[in-house]
Design an enzyme around this catalytic site. Sequence first.
Site, PDB file in Angstrom:
ATOM      1  N   LYS A  55      35.421  38.346  39.659  1.00  0.00           N
ATOM      2  CA  LYS A  55      35.775  37.438  38.552  1.00  0.00           C
ATOM      3  C   LYS A  55      34.665  36.422  38.339  1.00  0.00           C
ATOM      4  O   LYS A  55      34.259  36.162  37.204  1.00  0.00           O
ATOM      5  CB  LYS A  55      37.076  36.679  38.875  1.00  0.00           C
ATOM      6  CG  LYS A  55      38.324  37.485  38.645  1.00  0.00           C
ATOM      7  CD  LYS A  55      39.548  36.744  39.154  1.00  0.00           C
ATOM      8  CE  LYS A  55      40.724  37.706  39.230  1.00  0.00           C
ATOM      9  NZ  LYS A  55      41.818  37.238  40.091  1.00  0.00           N
ATOM     10  N   GLN A  99      44.765  32.872  42.802  1.00  0.00           N
ATOM     11  CA  GLN A  99      44.860  34.276  43.202  1.00  0.00           C
ATOM     12  C   GLN A  99      46.135  34.492  44.020  1.00  0.00           C
ATOM     13  O   GLN A  99      46.423  33.755  44.954  1.00  0.00           O
ATOM     14  CB  GLN A  99      43.624  34.664  44.030  1.00  0.00           C
ATOM     15  CG  GLN A  99      43.547  36.128  44.422  1.00  0.00           C
ATOM     16  CD  GLN A  99      43.346  37.054  43.232  1.00  0.00           C
ATOM     17  OE1 GLN A  99      42.760  36.682  42.219  1.00  0.00           O
ATOM     18  NE2 GLN A  99      43.835  38.282  43.350  1.00  0.00           N
ATOM     19  N   ASP A 122      46.414  33.133  33.414  1.00  0.00           N
ATOM     20  CA  ASP A 122      47.173  34.286  33.914  1.00  0.00           C
ATOM     21  C   ASP A 122      48.473  34.499  33.130  1.00  0.00           C
ATOM     22  O   ASP A 122      49.093  35.551  33.246  1.00  0.00           O
ATOM     23  CB  ASP A 122      47.549  34.061  35.391  1.00  0.00           C
ATOM     24  CG  ASP A 122      46.701  34.869  36.349  1.00  0.00           C
ATOM     25  OD1 ASP A 122      46.200  35.940  35.950  1.00  0.00           O
ATOM     26  OD2 ASP A 122      46.547  34.436  37.510  1.00  0.00           O
TER      27      ASP A 122
HETATM   28  N1  GUN Z   1      46.823  39.250  42.291  1.00  0.00           N
HETATM   29  C1  GUN Z   1      46.905  40.521  41.828  1.00  0.00           C
HETATM   30  N2  GUN Z   1      46.823  40.536  40.487  1.00  0.00           N
HETATM   31  C2  GUN Z   1      46.675  39.268  40.104  1.00  0.00           C
HETATM   32  C3  GUN Z   1      46.519  38.647  38.822  1.00  0.00           C
HETATM   33  O1  GUN Z   1      46.510  39.271  37.761  1.00  0.00           O
HETATM   34  N3  GUN Z   1      46.390  37.302  38.846  1.00  0.00           N
HETATM   35  C4  GUN Z   1      46.420  36.593  39.989  1.00  0.00           C
HETATM   36  N4  GUN Z   1      46.321  35.278  39.903  1.00  0.00           N
HETATM   37  N5  GUN Z   1      46.555  37.126  41.178  1.00  0.00           N
HETATM   38  C5  GUN Z   1      46.679  38.459  41.224  1.00  0.00           C
END
Ligand code: GUN
Length: 297
Positions: A55, A99, A122
Amino acid sequence: MTIGKIIDGKAFAAGLRDKVAEGVAAFAAQAGRKPGLAVVLVGEDPASAVYVRNKGKMTVATGMESYEFKRPASIGADDLLDLIEELNHDDRVDGILVQLPLPAHIDESAVLAAIDPAKDVDGFHVVNAGKLATGQEALVPCTPLGCIMLLKDELGDLTGLEAVVVGRSNIVGKPMAQLLLAESCTVTIAHSRTRDIASIVHRADIVVAAVGRAEMVKGEWIKPGATVIDVGINRVADTEDGKGRIVGDVATAEALAHVRAITPVPGGVGPMTIAVLLRNTLVAAHARAGLAKPDGL
Ligand code: GUN
């Protein structure tokens, strides 16, 4: 026997990132600053660390500022909430992503609720989930929005199509169903307790599989000509070298004989998630700066 098309999510995601990069340059020219994305990683989960690194790299590659906050798994909930509060008030930060999963001693929903909904790239905050459910402009979860983009690219107008979502998570299944409904599909959510799931999936023009169970959706369940989006990323340990391999929630090799089109695993939905996260960050930056939503995104 005809074989269905493999949807190239990797190429689509690259195209989306290019559009985001153009939008970032235009935003910087107008607003006099770059959009910023803050990612919070708690603990040492190796898969999460890989995602966060990717990311960060892609955020910088599209011209945005990336801020990473790594905290030990032992962090107290109050300290984590303080960090989020700080980021909520940091004007350089347009998007905040925590996350998941978080360590068991931290209440995930309390953490998500602490994020400013305007920075919730998100789309997990209840305000954004509620806006999505009531048809208001919202920040929308990245993976399901990526799935809709791939479906519209493949099928055009989705109006009236039968869609079956397999899986009912807050991250994918439920927002996916809302997005399909917003596209005027007839939507069914199937899940682990659904009876006769094969016949329900067999009704669908669109199948979205997001259950997290390796190759659970069988080829013969798929209606001929359906389009299948496979969100699953499951490691199975059946290779001779012991490394295992990654498979989706759909038995792809079987399904190929039935589908119009299907996303592969890897290289389908996976690359879309980060590309949409960058898109959401750019959209959040525009909204926060009082600028109109960027075109074509
Ligand atoms: N963990 C697995 N997928 C995601 C996601 O799309 N966003 C976040 N914040 N954590 C994750």
